[in-house]
Motif scaffolding. Sequence first.
Motif, PDB file in Angstrom:
ATOM      1  N   HIS A  73      90.885  74.773  79.430  1.00 21.82           N
ATOM      2  CA  HIS A  73      90.053  75.162  78.287  1.00 21.82           C
ATOM      3  C   HIS A  73      88.693  74.469  78.163  1.00 21.82           C
ATOM      4  CE1 HIS A  73      93.163  77.697  76.552  1.00 21.82           C
ATOM      5  NE2 HIS A  73      94.040  76.733  76.807  1.00 21.82           N
ATOM      6  N   ALA A  74      88.553  73.221  78.638  1.00 28.84           N
ATOM      7  CA  ALA A  74      87.282  72.514  78.399  1.00 28.84           C
ATOM      8  C   ALA A  74      86.129  73.246  79.070  1.00 28.84           C
ATOM      9  CB  ALA A  74      87.368  71.071  78.914  1.00 28.84           C
ATOM     10  N   GLY A  75      85.119  73.583  78.303  1.00 31.00           N
ATOM     11  CA  GLY A  75      83.956  74.287  78.846  1.00 31.00           C
ATOM     12  C   GLY A  75      84.244  75.734  79.213  1.00 31.00           C
ATOM     13  N   GLN A  76      85.455  76.201  78.947  1.00 29.79           N
ATOM     14  CA  GLN A  76      85.863  77.548  79.388  1.00 29.79           C
ATOM     15  C   GLN A  76      86.314  78.395  78.196  1.00 29.79           C
ATOM     16  OE1 GLN A  76      85.415  78.442  82.658  1.00 29.79           O
ATOM     17  NE2 GLN A  76      84.526  76.416  82.895  1.00 29.79           N
ATOM     18  N   GLU A  77      85.662  78.181  77.047  1.00 31.52           N
ATOM     19  CA  GLU A  77      86.017  78.926  75.841  1.00 31.52           C
ATOM     20  C   GLU A  77      85.713  80.414  76.042  1.00 31.52           C
ATOM     21  OE1 GLU A  77      83.930  76.306  75.835  1.00 31.52           O
ATOM     22  OE2 GLU A  77      85.161  74.752  74.879  1.00 31.52           O
ATOM     23  N   PRO A  78      86.487  81.269  75.356  1.00 34.30           N
ATOM     24  CA  PRO A  78      86.203  82.708  75.449  1.00 34.30           C
ATOM     25  C   PRO A  78      84.761  83.020  75.046  1.00 34.30           C
ATOM     26  CG  PRO A  78      88.321  82.345  74.385  1.00 34.30           C
ATOM     27  CD  PRO A  78      87.684  80.995  74.544  1.00 34.30           C
TER      28      PRO A  78
ATOM     29  N   ARG B 168      93.774  65.488  71.098  1.00 32.20           N
ATOM     30  CA  ARG B 168      93.688  64.832  72.400  1.00 32.20           C
ATOM     31  C   ARG B 168      94.343  65.689  73.457  1.00 32.20           C
ATOM     32  NH1 ARG B 168      92.657  59.294  72.754  1.00 32.20           N
ATOM     33  NH2 ARG B 168      92.385  58.349  70.702  1.00 32.20           N
ATOM     34  N   PRO B 169      93.645  66.714  73.934  1.00 28.60           N
ATOM     35  CA  PRO B 169      94.286  67.607  74.906  1.00 28.60           C
ATOM     36  C   PRO B 169      94.675  66.851  76.173  1.00 28.60           C
ATOM     37  CG  PRO B 169      91.936  68.062  74.731  1.00 28.60           C
ATOM     38  CD  PRO B 169      92.261  67.082  73.660  1.00 28.60           C
ATOM     39  N   GLY B 170      95.801  67.226  76.759  1.00 32.39           N
ATOM     40  CA  GLY B 170      96.234  66.638  78.021  1.00 32.39           C
ATOM     41  C   GLY B 170      95.426  67.210  79.180  1.00 32.39           C
ATOM     42  N   PHE B 171      95.700  66.688  80.370  1.00 32.51           N
ATOM     43  CA  PHE B 171      94.897  67.054  81.537  1.00 32.51           C
ATOM     44  C   PHE B 171      94.895  68.550  81.807  1.00 32.51           C
ATOM     45  CE2 PHE B 171      93.995  67.822  85.970  1.00 32.51           C
ATOM     46  CZ  PHE B 171      92.889  67.029  86.184  1.00 32.51           C
TER      47      PHE B 171
ATOM     48  N   ARG C  31      77.199  77.151  84.930  1.00 36.97           N
ATOM     49  CA  ARG C  31      77.218  75.779  85.448  1.00 36.97           C
ATOM     50  C   ARG C  31      77.549  74.792  84.334  1.00 36.97           C
ATOM     51  NH1 ARG C  31      71.844  74.637  87.265  1.00 36.97           N
ATOM     52  NH2 ARG C  31      71.537  72.772  86.022  1.00 36.97           N
ATOM     53  N   SER C  32      76.979  75.009  83.144  1.00 37.49           N
ATOM     54  CA  SER C  32      77.257  74.096  82.018  1.00 37.49           C
ATOM     55  C   SER C  32      78.750  74.063  81.703  1.00 37.49           C
ATOM     56  CB  SER C  32      76.515  74.533  80.754  1.00 37.49           C
ATOM     57  OG  SER C  32      75.137  74.576  80.980  1.00 37.49           O
ATOM     58  N   GLY C  33      79.391  75.237  81.769  1.00 42.99           N
ATOM     59  CA  GLY C  33      80.829  75.291  81.500  1.00 42.99           C
ATOM     60  C   GLY C  33      81.604  74.426  82.483  1.00 42.99           C
ATOM     61  N   LEU C  34      81.259  74.543  83.764  1.00 43.85           N
ATOM     62  CA  LEU C  34      81.912  73.724  84.792  1.00 43.85           C
ATOM     63  C   LEU C  34      81.619  72.240  84.566  1.00 43.85           C
ATOM     64  CD1 LEU C  34      83.320  73.166  87.528  1.00 43.85           C
ATOM     65  CD2 LEU C  34      81.146  73.728  88.652  1.00 43.85           C
ATOM     66  N   GLU C  35      80.392  71.928  84.196  1.00 43.67           N
ATOM     67  CA  GLU C  35      80.018  70.521  84.000  1.00 43.67           C
ATOM     68  C   GLU C  35      80.797  69.900  82.835  1.00 43.67           C
ATOM     69  OE1 GLU C  35      75.588  70.692  86.084  1.00 43.67           O
ATOM     70  OE2 GLU C  35      75.713  71.037  83.927  1.00 43.67           O
ATOM     71  N   THR C  36      81.011  70.687  81.783  1.00 43.09           N
ATOM     72  CA  THR C  36      81.802  70.210  80.642  1.00 43.09           C
ATOM     73  C   THR C  36      83.258  69.982  81.060  1.00 43.09           C
ATOM     74  OG1 THR C  36      80.376  71.431  79.145  1.00 43.09           O
ATOM     75  CG2 THR C  36      82.548  70.827  78.290  1.00 43.09           C
ATOM     76  N   GLN C  37      83.774  70.926  81.832  1.00 36.24           N
ATOM     77  CA  GLN C  37      85.153  70.844  82.331  1.00 36.24           C
ATOM     78  C   GLN C  37      85.335  69.581  83.199  1.00 36.24           C
ATOM     79  OE1 GLN C  37      85.712  74.227  84.857  1.00 36.24           O
ATOM     80  NE2 GLN C  37      87.940  74.374  84.582  1.00 36.24           N
ATOM     81  N   LEU C  38      84.381  69.358  84.104  1.00 35.87           N
ATOM     82  CA  LEU C  38      84.453  68.187  84.993  1.00 35.87           C
ATOM     83  C   LEU C  38      84.378  66.883  84.201  1.00 35.87           C
ATOM     84  CD1 LEU C  38      82.025  69.486  87.774  1.00 35.87           C
ATOM     85  CD2 LEU C  38      84.402  68.806  88.173  1.00 35.87           C
ATOM     86  N   ALA C  39      83.449  66.822  83.239  1.00 36.64           N
ATOM     87  CA  ALA C  39      83.292  65.598  82.446  1.00 36.64           C
ATOM     88  C   ALA C  39      84.574  65.323  81.664  1.00 36.64           C
ATOM     89  CB  ALA C  39      82.101  65.727  81.501  1.00 36.64           C
ATOM     90  N   ALA C  40      85.184  66.369  81.101  1.00 40.77           N
ATOM     91  CA  ALA C  40      86.419  66.185  80.321  1.00 40.77           C
ATOM     92  C   ALA C  40      87.529  65.644  81.219  1.00 40.77           C
ATOM     93  CB  ALA C  40      86.847  67.509  79.694  1.00 40.77           C
TER      94      ALA C  40
END
Length: 398
Positions: free
Chosen positions: A22-27, A13-16, A66-75
Motif C-alpha cells: 500500500h505505501a505510495g500505491q494508493e488507489p 504502524r503497518p507491517g512490512f 516514480r514518486s509512488g515507488l520512492e514512497t514505497q521504497l522509503a517506507a
Amino acid sequence: MTTLPDLGLDVVRPGFRTSAVHAGQEPCGLTGAVVPPIYQTSTFTQPGVDTFYTGYEYSRGANPTRSGLETQLAALEGGARGFAFASGIAAEDALLRAVLRPGDTVLAAAETYGGTHRLLSVLYSRWGVETVFVNPQDETALRAALEDDAAKLVWLETPTNPLLSVVDIARWAEAAHAHGALLAVDNTFASPALQTPLALGADVVVHSTTKYIGGHSDVLGGALVTGEAVWEGEPLGDLLGYQQFAAGAVAGPQDAFLTARGLKTLGVRIRQHCENARAVAEWLTGHRRIARVLYPGLADHPGHEIAARQMSGFGGLVSFAVVGGEAAARRVAESTGVFGLSVSLGGVESLISHPATMTHGSTRGTPQAPPADLLRLSVGIEDVEDLIEDLDRALLAA
Ligand SMILES: *Cc1c(COP(=O)(O)O)cnc(C)c1O
C-alpha cells in the motif's frame, strides 16, 4: 457524481507486507482504480507560469509513478526519502557525486559487487577520488584505514558478493561516524524484507532494484533511501534529490511501475527464496563433489551469528566451491537445466553463475578477485526438489 473518499492507508504502524502493498500505491484519486495509473508523460501543464496543479512540472524532477515507488521504497527501508534511478549503478553514481569531491577518499569493503568495484577503481580514480579497499572482517584494519585516510564515505555490502560474508553494520556505522564519515550500505542482497541498515546506523541505503525488489528479472533499476542524515550542513536527502534532478539518471514511468509491482510481493517471495536456499545449502553440504558451501544460514558459517542478529532471514543466495577447481566449476555451471547460466540474481527463477569470469571479471588479478572454483546460485521460488535434482545431475555430469 460521488466524491471519492480519502483512499490513504488507515493503519498506525503497518507491517512490512502491508506497506509493500500500500505505501505510495494508493488507489487513483480521480477514478478509484485500485492500481494507480502509469503516468507516461514527460511534462505537466500548469495553471499559471509559476503555479502547478499538483506540484508536478517535468518528469526528470518528479513523476507520480516514480514518486509512488520512492514512497514505497522509503517506507520499506524505514527511511524518510527514497530516490529511484535507471539502474543500481546509476544510483551509486548519484550518491558518490552528491557527497564526494576530487581529492576525497572512499573506504570500501573489499568484497563489493564487481560493477561497484569498477565504478570506484576505474571511473572515480580518473576524477581524483581514491578508493581504499579493506577486508570487511578485519575491524582493526578498518579503524586504521579510517585513521590514515580521512575517508568521507564508507561503502559496505552485506552479505557480500559472491562470498556471502556478513558484516556487522552497527559496528561499521559506529566506526565511520567516529571519524566523521558517512556509511552507505548496499542492501541489494538482503533486501529490506530481511535487513534495514538505516535502523542499524547507516546513513544511506543503496539498491539495485533489478534484483529482489523488482524480483522478476524484467526491469533494471536502482534506489537510494536516506533518513535524517546531514552531510556538510545539508540534509543528505536534499543533496541526493538535487543530484537526481540535476544529473538525471531517473527511473522512467514504465520501469518505476514494474518495480513497484514487483516490490508488492517481496515479503512473500523472500520467504520462499530463503526456504529453498536453506534446503539447497544443506543438500550441497553433504555432497562428495562439493568442497565448501557458503550460506549465512548454516551454523558453521563464520558470519552466522551476526546474520541471525541483524537479518530476519538468511537470503536466497548460496555459493559453493566444487572439487576439481575452476574446470569442474565451469562444467557444472554449463550443465544445469532449471538453473539458468546467467549473471544477476533475485528473480523468481533460479540462476547459476561463475563469478570469477562473469560478474567479477573486472577484478581479475586483483586481491578482490573471487576464487576460481566458486559458483554462485540465486535460488528461485520453484519447487525445491526440482532444483536439487537439477544440481545433482549437473554435479554428476561435471
Ligand atoms: C546488480 C548489483 C548492483 C548494480 O545494479 P544494476 O541495476 O545492475 O546497475 C549493485 N550492487 C549489487 C550488490 C548488485 O547485485
